[in-house]
Design an enzyme around this catalytic site. Structure first.
Site, PDB file in Angstrom:
ATOM      1  N   ASP A 191       1.926   3.971   2.903  1.00 30.54           N
ATOM      2  CA  ASP A 191       0.864   4.826   2.353  1.00 30.54           C
ATOM      3  C   ASP A 191       1.442   6.017   1.574  1.00 30.54           C
ATOM      4  O   ASP A 191       1.501   5.971   0.343  1.00 30.54           O
ATOM      5  CB  ASP A 191      -0.069   5.290   3.478  1.00 30.54           C
ATOM      6  N   ASP A 192       1.831   7.071   2.280  1.00 28.55           N
ATOM      7  CA  ASP A 192       2.364   8.289   1.647  1.00 28.55           C
ATOM      8  C   ASP A 192       3.598   8.739   2.438  1.00 28.55           C
ATOM      9  O   ASP A 192       3.554   9.732   3.179  1.00 28.55           O
ATOM     10  CB  ASP A 192       1.299   9.396   1.670  1.00 28.55           C
ATOM     11  N   GLU A 199     -10.912   3.566   6.715  1.00 28.36           N
ATOM     12  CA  GLU A 199      -9.779   4.393   7.161  1.00 28.36           C
ATOM     13  C   GLU A 199     -10.358   5.514   8.024  1.00 28.36           C
ATOM     14  O   GLU A 199     -10.062   5.613   9.206  1.00 28.36           O
ATOM     15  CB  GLU A 199      -9.026   4.972   5.950  1.00 28.36           C
ATOM     16  N   HIS A 257       1.190   4.979  -2.300  1.00 30.15           N
ATOM     17  CA  HIS A 257       0.753   5.871  -3.395  1.00 30.15           C
ATOM     18  C   HIS A 257       1.995   6.548  -3.938  1.00 30.15           C
ATOM     19  O   HIS A 257       2.689   7.257  -3.185  1.00 30.15           O
ATOM     20  CB  HIS A 257      -0.217   6.928  -2.874  1.00 30.15           C
ATOM     21  N   HIS A 285      -9.703   1.276  -0.590  1.00 32.59           N
ATOM     22  CA  HIS A 285      -9.554   1.870   0.735  1.00 32.59           C
ATOM     23  C   HIS A 285     -10.939   1.799   1.387  1.00 32.59           C
ATOM     24  O   HIS A 285     -11.946   2.207   0.777  1.00 32.59           O
ATOM     25  CB  HIS A 285      -9.168   3.344   0.637  1.00 32.59           C
ATOM     26  N   HIS A 287       0.857  -1.196   0.000  1.00 28.71           N
ATOM     27  CA  HIS A 287       0.000   0.000   0.000  1.00 28.71           C
ATOM     28  C   HIS A 287       0.889   1.241   0.000  1.00 28.71           C
ATOM     29  O   HIS A 287       1.366   1.674   1.037  1.00 28.71           O
ATOM     30  CB  HIS A 287      -0.919  -0.046   1.239  1.00 28.71           C
TER      31      HIS A 287
HETATM   32  N1  ADE Z   1      -4.605   8.926  -1.353  1.00 25.28           N
HETATM   33  C1  ADE Z   1      -3.358   8.930  -0.923  1.00 25.28           C
HETATM   34  N2  ADE Z   1      -3.292   8.545   0.353  1.00 25.28           N
HETATM   35  C2  ADE Z   1      -4.549   8.255   0.742  1.00 25.28           C
HETATM   36  C3  ADE Z   1      -5.133   7.801   1.939  1.00 25.28           C
HETATM   37  N3  ADE Z   1      -4.423   7.536   3.037  1.00 25.28           N
HETATM   38  N4  ADE Z   1      -6.469   7.638   1.975  1.00 25.28           N
HETATM   39  C4  ADE Z   1      -7.200   7.912   0.890  1.00 25.28           C
HETATM   40  N5  ADE Z   1      -6.699   8.341  -0.254  1.00 25.28           N
HETATM   41  C5  ADE Z   1      -5.387   8.521  -0.333  1.00 25.28           C
HETATM   42 ZN    ZN Z   2      -3.719   4.843   0.861  1.00 27.16          ZN
END
Ligand code: ADE
Ligand code: ZN
Length: 329
Positions: free
Chosen positions: A277-278, A199, A18, A196, A16
């Site tokens: 994630d990011d 969350e 992005h 997703h 996971h």
């Molecule tokens: N796009 C990038 N990161 C995300 C996240 N944590 N939740 C939803 N969309 C996303």
């Molecule tokens: Zn994500």
């Protein structure tokens, strides 16, 4: 061996991530300059100071703004190579990368520019470091289903390069049911569905992702814990959750890492995996996510080994490579 020493050296997978969320401020400034695009921050330090989020939407606003400087194929290549460089340094041997075509096509960037740049980096990472990867094309859920259908159509010439479709962006008010038809069509086109869910949104959205989108994995899924019958189902179906600890604290879905439910998930028998994630926005790449959980939750070596095994077991790798990698653990 301590769990921390183990995780630093062991081969591991990320499920996971992005790619737009791996855009480090330094590279963002460099590409902005190259493309002569103004960034509304004086310096890298000032930009980093803006990375204080109260919720998912606060983050998404900055994340989409940052992506605006990506124009040329070379930009997508540089972005993706920078992420693979981290993978190489951390012994991430397989990664499943999400990309958001609509973030770019909405700005007039061609689908081909995005995917060709990412693809060039994938090929290079495989030959340079032996890192395998696959792509998850994610639909932006704050946009319409019709828009997602357009994206699906644009992806078809590149179908051989894309393994799965996902669903991301603003969760609340944009349930999986809004995308049932486009997910049906995506599966018919040969893509594996993931989404997703849970969350920020409720457990109901996880039920919908399972029942209506027929997903093969749930991204995040934390809010399943409010619904015991849902937990039972996820356990019985061996449905993997791609959990992102540092994302959860950065976006205030979990107040502190010591209160993160990762250990509880394992105790319940849920198939949790750890992911970043990011990472450019949330303070750490994959290994840092593990290390913070090891320290705050006192994870045992056995638990960390389980998480690493899960990262391969619930990947979309072909069975042969999957077993080969698991055998190396
Ligand atoms: N796009 C990038 N990161 C995300 C996240 N944590 N939740 C939803 N969309 C996303
Ligand atoms: Zn994500």
């Amino acid at each position: 061996m301590t769990p921390a020493d183990y995780i630093k050296q062991v081969p591991k997978a990320e499920l996971h991530l992005h790619i737009e969320g791996s855009f480090e401020p330094e590279l963002m400034f460099q590409i902005a300059q190259r493309n002569k695009i103004a960034i509304p921050y004086e310096s890298i330090e000032e930009l980093k100071k803006a990375y204080q989020f109260g919720n998912l939407q606060d983050f998404l606003d900055i994340y989409y703004a940052g992506a605006n400087v990506l124009i040329h194929e070379e930009d997508f290549y540089d972005l993706t190579m920078a992420y693979f460089q981290h993978c190489a340094e951390e012994n991430v041997v397989h990664t499943e990368i999400m990309f958001d075509p609509q973030t770019h096509t909405k700005r007039g960037i061609a689908f081909s520019t995005v995917i060709n740049g990412i693809q060039k980096a994938r090929v290079e990472a495989e030959s340079k470091w032996g890192i395998s990867s696959l792509l998850i094309m994610s639909y932006l859920r704050h946009l319409s289903e019709e828009d997602a259908f357009d994206t699906l159509a644009q992806s078809l010439p590149y179908k051989h390069l894309i393994k799965a479709v996902g669903l991301d962006s603003s969760e609340k008010g944009n349930p999986p049911s809004k995308f049932q038809k486009v997910f049906d069509a995506s599966v018919k086109a040969g893509y594996i569905p993931v989404a997703h869910a849970g969350e920020e949104g409720p457990a109901d959205y996880i039920w919908e992702a399972l029942d209506l989108l027929q997903v093969a994995r749930i991204d995040h899924g934390n809010n399943c814990l409010s619904d015991i019958s849902l937990v039972d189902r996820l356990v019985n179906e061996k449905m993997a959750l791609t959990v992102c600890p540092l994302s959860n604290t950065a976006l205030r879905n979990v107040d502190e890492i010591k209160n993160h439910p990762l250990k509880k998930m394992l105790d319940l028998g849920l198939k949790a995996t750890v992911n970043s994630d990011d990472p450019a926005y949330f303070g750490g790449y994959l290994t840092q996510n593990y290390l913070d959980c090891i320290e705050a939750l006192d994870l045992t070596l056995e638990e960390v080994k389980q998480l690493v095994r899960n990262s391969f077991e619930y990947s979309f790798l072909p069975e042969g490579r999957k077993q080969e990698l698991i055998a190396q653990l």
